[in-house]
Design a protein around this motif. Structure first.
Motif, PDB file in Angstrom:
ATOM      1  N   GLY A 126       0.819  -1.211   0.000  1.00 17.90           N
ATOM      2  CA  GLY A 126       0.000   0.000   0.000  1.00 17.90           C
ATOM      3  C   GLY A 126       0.850   1.257   0.000  1.00 17.90           C
ATOM      4  O   GLY A 126       0.859   1.999  -0.975  1.00 17.90           O
ATOM      5  N   GLU A 127       1.592   1.528   1.088  1.00 11.26           N
ATOM      6  CA  GLU A 127       2.370   2.759   1.194  1.00 11.26           C
ATOM      7  C   GLU A 127       3.651   2.723   0.366  1.00 11.26           C
ATOM      8  O   GLU A 127       4.138   3.754  -0.061  1.00 11.26           O
ATOM      9  CB  GLU A 127       2.736   3.054   2.655  1.00 11.26           C
ATOM     10  N   VAL A 128       4.230   1.542   0.170  1.00 17.99           N
ATOM     11  CA  VAL A 128       5.476   1.439  -0.588  1.00 17.99           C
ATOM     12  C   VAL A 128       5.141   1.468  -2.080  1.00 17.99           C
ATOM     13  O   VAL A 128       4.472   0.581  -2.595  1.00 17.99           O
ATOM     14  CB  VAL A 128       6.261   0.157  -0.234  1.00 17.99           C
ATOM     15  N   LYS A 129       5.596   2.506  -2.751  1.00 15.22           N
ATOM     16  CA  LYS A 129       5.339   2.649  -4.178  1.00 15.22           C
ATOM     17  C   LYS A 129       6.480   2.086  -5.009  1.00 15.22           C
ATOM     18  O   LYS A 129       6.304   1.721  -6.166  1.00 15.22           O
ATOM     19  CB  LYS A 129       5.111   4.119  -4.538  1.00 15.22           C
ATOM     20  N   GLN A 130       7.673   2.008  -4.402  1.00 17.94           N
ATOM     21  CA  GLN A 130       8.834   1.479  -5.106  1.00 17.94           C
ATOM     22  C   GLN A 130       9.812   0.939  -4.073  1.00 17.94           C
ATOM     23  O   GLN A 130      10.012   1.548  -3.019  1.00 17.94           O
ATOM     24  CB  GLN A 130       9.497   2.586  -5.922  1.00 17.94           C
ATOM     25  N   ALA A 131      10.416  -0.200  -4.368  1.00 21.86           N
ATOM     26  CA  ALA A 131      11.460  -0.780  -3.517  1.00 21.86           C
ATOM     27  C   ALA A 131      12.585  -1.245  -4.423  1.00 21.86           C
ATOM     28  O   ALA A 131      12.337  -1.904  -5.436  1.00 21.86           O
ATOM     29  CB  ALA A 131      10.916  -1.938  -2.702  1.00 21.86           C
ATOM     30  N   GLU A 132      13.804  -0.882  -4.053  1.00 17.60           N
ATOM     31  CA  GLU A 132      14.966  -1.235  -4.866  1.00 17.60           C
ATOM     32  C   GLU A 132      16.070  -1.750  -3.951  1.00 17.60           C
ATOM     33  O   GLU A 132      16.509  -1.040  -3.039  1.00 17.60           O
ATOM     34  CB  GLU A 132      15.442   0.008  -5.617  1.00 17.60           C
ATOM     35  N   VAL A 133      16.492  -2.984  -4.167  1.00 21.02           N
ATOM     36  CA  VAL A 133      17.590  -3.548  -3.381  1.00 21.02           C
ATOM     37  C   VAL A 133      18.884  -2.938  -3.909  1.00 21.02           C
ATOM     38  O   VAL A 133      19.220  -3.094  -5.083  1.00 21.02           O
ATOM     39  CB  VAL A 133      17.617  -5.090  -3.477  1.00 21.02           C
ATOM     40  N   LEU A 134      19.597  -2.227  -3.037  1.00 26.70           N
ATOM     41  CA  LEU A 134      20.835  -1.547  -3.414  1.00 26.70           C
ATOM     42  C   LEU A 134      22.072  -2.402  -3.156  1.00 26.70           C
ATOM     43  O   LEU A 134      23.090  -2.234  -3.823  1.00 26.70           O
ATOM     44  CB  LEU A 134      20.966  -0.222  -2.654  1.00 26.70           C
ATOM     45  N   ALA A 135      21.984  -3.290  -2.164  1.00 30.75           N
ATOM     46  CA  ALA A 135      23.123  -4.142  -1.820  1.00 30.75           C
ATOM     47  C   ALA A 135      22.608  -5.426  -1.199  1.00 30.75           C
ATOM     48  O   ALA A 135      21.542  -5.442  -0.577  1.00 30.75           O
ATOM     49  CB  ALA A 135      24.052  -3.420  -0.843  1.00 30.75           C
ATOM     50  N   LYS A 136      23.385  -6.505  -1.376  1.00 32.25           N
ATOM     51  CA  LYS A 136      23.028  -7.798  -0.797  1.00 32.25           C
ATOM     52  C   LYS A 136      24.159  -8.281   0.099  1.00 32.25           C
ATOM     53  O   LYS A 136      25.320  -7.902  -0.087  1.00 32.25           O
ATOM     54  CB  LYS A 136      22.763  -8.835  -1.895  1.00 32.25           C
ATOM     55  N   ASP A 137      23.801  -9.151   1.069  1.00 31.10           N
ATOM     56  CA  ASP A 137      24.813  -9.729   1.944  1.00 31.10           C
ATOM     57  C   ASP A 137      25.441 -10.945   1.253  1.00 31.10           C
ATOM     58  O   ASP A 137      25.080 -11.293   0.124  1.00 31.10           O
ATOM     59  CB  ASP A 137      24.255 -10.059   3.333  1.00 31.10           C
ATOM     60  N   ASP A 138      26.365 -11.608   1.935  1.00 25.53           N
ATOM     61  CA  ASP A 138      27.074 -12.731   1.318  1.00 25.53           C
ATOM     62  C   ASP A 138      26.187 -13.952   1.084  1.00 25.53           C
ATOM     63  O   ASP A 138      26.593 -14.901   0.415  1.00 25.53           O
ATOM     64  CB  ASP A 138      28.314 -13.110   2.133  1.00 25.53           C
ATOM     65  N   GLN A 139      24.951 -13.930   1.622  1.00 29.90           N
ATOM     66  CA  GLN A 139      24.013 -15.021   1.379  1.00 29.90           C
ATOM     67  C   GLN A 139      22.941 -14.638   0.357  1.00 29.90           C
ATOM     68  O   GLN A 139      21.955 -15.351   0.185  1.00 29.90           O
ATOM     69  CB  GLN A 139      23.377 -15.467   2.694  1.00 29.90           C
ATOM     70  N   GLY A 140      23.111 -13.481  -0.274  1.00 31.41           N
ATOM     71  CA  GLY A 140      22.189 -13.053  -1.311  1.00 31.41           C
ATOM     72  C   GLY A 140      20.937 -12.360  -0.805  1.00 31.41           C
ATOM     73  O   GLY A 140      20.032 -12.064  -1.583  1.00 31.41           O
ATOM     74  N   ARG A 141      20.880 -12.080   0.496  1.00 30.68           N
ATOM     75  CA  ARG A 141      19.710 -11.392   1.056  1.00 30.68           C
ATOM     76  C   ARG A 141      19.931  -9.881   0.998  1.00 30.68           C
ATOM     77  O   ARG A 141      21.073  -9.407   0.991  1.00 30.68           O
ATOM     78  CB  ARG A 141      19.500 -11.822   2.510  1.00 30.68           C
ATOM     79  N   ALA A 142      18.845  -9.140   0.971  1.00 32.45           N
ATOM     80  CA  ALA A 142      18.943  -7.680   0.920  1.00 32.45           C
ATOM     81  C   ALA A 142      19.700  -7.155   2.138  1.00 32.45           C
ATOM     82  O   ALA A 142      19.408  -7.537   3.271  1.00 32.45           O
ATOM     83  CB  ALA A 142      17.554  -7.066   0.869  1.00 32.45           C
ATOM     84  N   ALA A 143      20.669  -6.289   1.882  1.00 36.89           N
ATOM     85  CA  ALA A 143      21.419  -5.650   2.965  1.00 36.89           C
ATOM     86  C   ALA A 143      21.086  -4.167   3.035  1.00 36.89           C
ATOM     87  O   ALA A 143      21.137  -3.565   4.104  1.00 36.89           O
ATOM     88  CB  ALA A 143      22.921  -5.829   2.763  1.00 36.89           C
ATOM     89  N   GLN A 144      20.742  -3.582   1.888  1.00 37.74           N
ATOM     90  CA  GLN A 144      20.344  -2.181   1.861  1.00 37.74           C
ATOM     91  C   GLN A 144      19.256  -2.019   0.805  1.00 37.74           C
ATOM     92  O   GLN A 144      19.403  -2.502  -0.323  1.00 37.74           O
ATOM     93  CB  GLN A 144      21.549  -1.292   1.557  1.00 37.74           C
TER      94      GLN A 144
END
Length: 149
Positions: free
Chosen positions: A33-51
């Motif tokens: 609803g409130e989030v109109k855009q989400a962009e993963v800028l960096a990932k950790d060493d396991q491939g998960r979103a870090a930023q």
């Protein structure tokens, strides 16, 4: 000192199914609803979103902010504010606990928000509660509807 607000909900899905939806930032605009855009800028060493950069539009509150995510243990993800136009602090977490033999999950969302503009504590906590409740309801609907497919 900032106070936190938290709330819980039970979702008819396994913790892994719930976490898969939480971790899928590319689809946040489809269900939050409130989030109109989400962009993963960096990932950790396991491939998960870090930023992650999030563009929000919650009526009177519009913001473009970046959050740093950590995954300290299975079933837990937490975040803290890196930068924002409107916020001074945004710390939160999802904690997942299996219930009903693992077929259901109790999700607890904890949130601490501090805005750059002055706001009464009571009003801020009510806003936090609304954010949490909407997020939990949206998460429940998303997980249970995708599981039914």
């Amino acid at each position: 000192m900032a106070e936190h607000t938290s709330s819980s909900i039970t979702i008819e899905a396994t913790p892994a199914e719930v976490m898969a939806v939480i971790a899928d930032f590319d689809r946040y605009a489809e269900w939050t609803g409130e989030v109109k855009q989400a962009e993963v800028l960096a990932k950790d060493d396991q491939g998960r979103a870090a930023q992650v950069r999030l563009v929000l539009d919650a009526g009177a509150i519009k913001d473009d902010h970046t959050l740093a995510y950590t995954w300290p243990e299975p079933g837990v993800v937490s975040w803290s504010l890196v930068k924002s136009q409107m916020l001074r602090q945004l710390d939160g977490s999802y904690s997942l606990e299996p219930e009903a033999g693992g077929s259901h999950t109790k999700v607890t969302y904890q949130l601490t928000v501090d805005v750059k503009i002055p706001m009464l504590g009571m009003i801020k906590r009510k806003a936090e509660k609304v954010i949490i409740d909407r997020a939990l309801d949206g998460l429940k609907q998303r997980v249970e509807s995708t599981k039914a497919l």
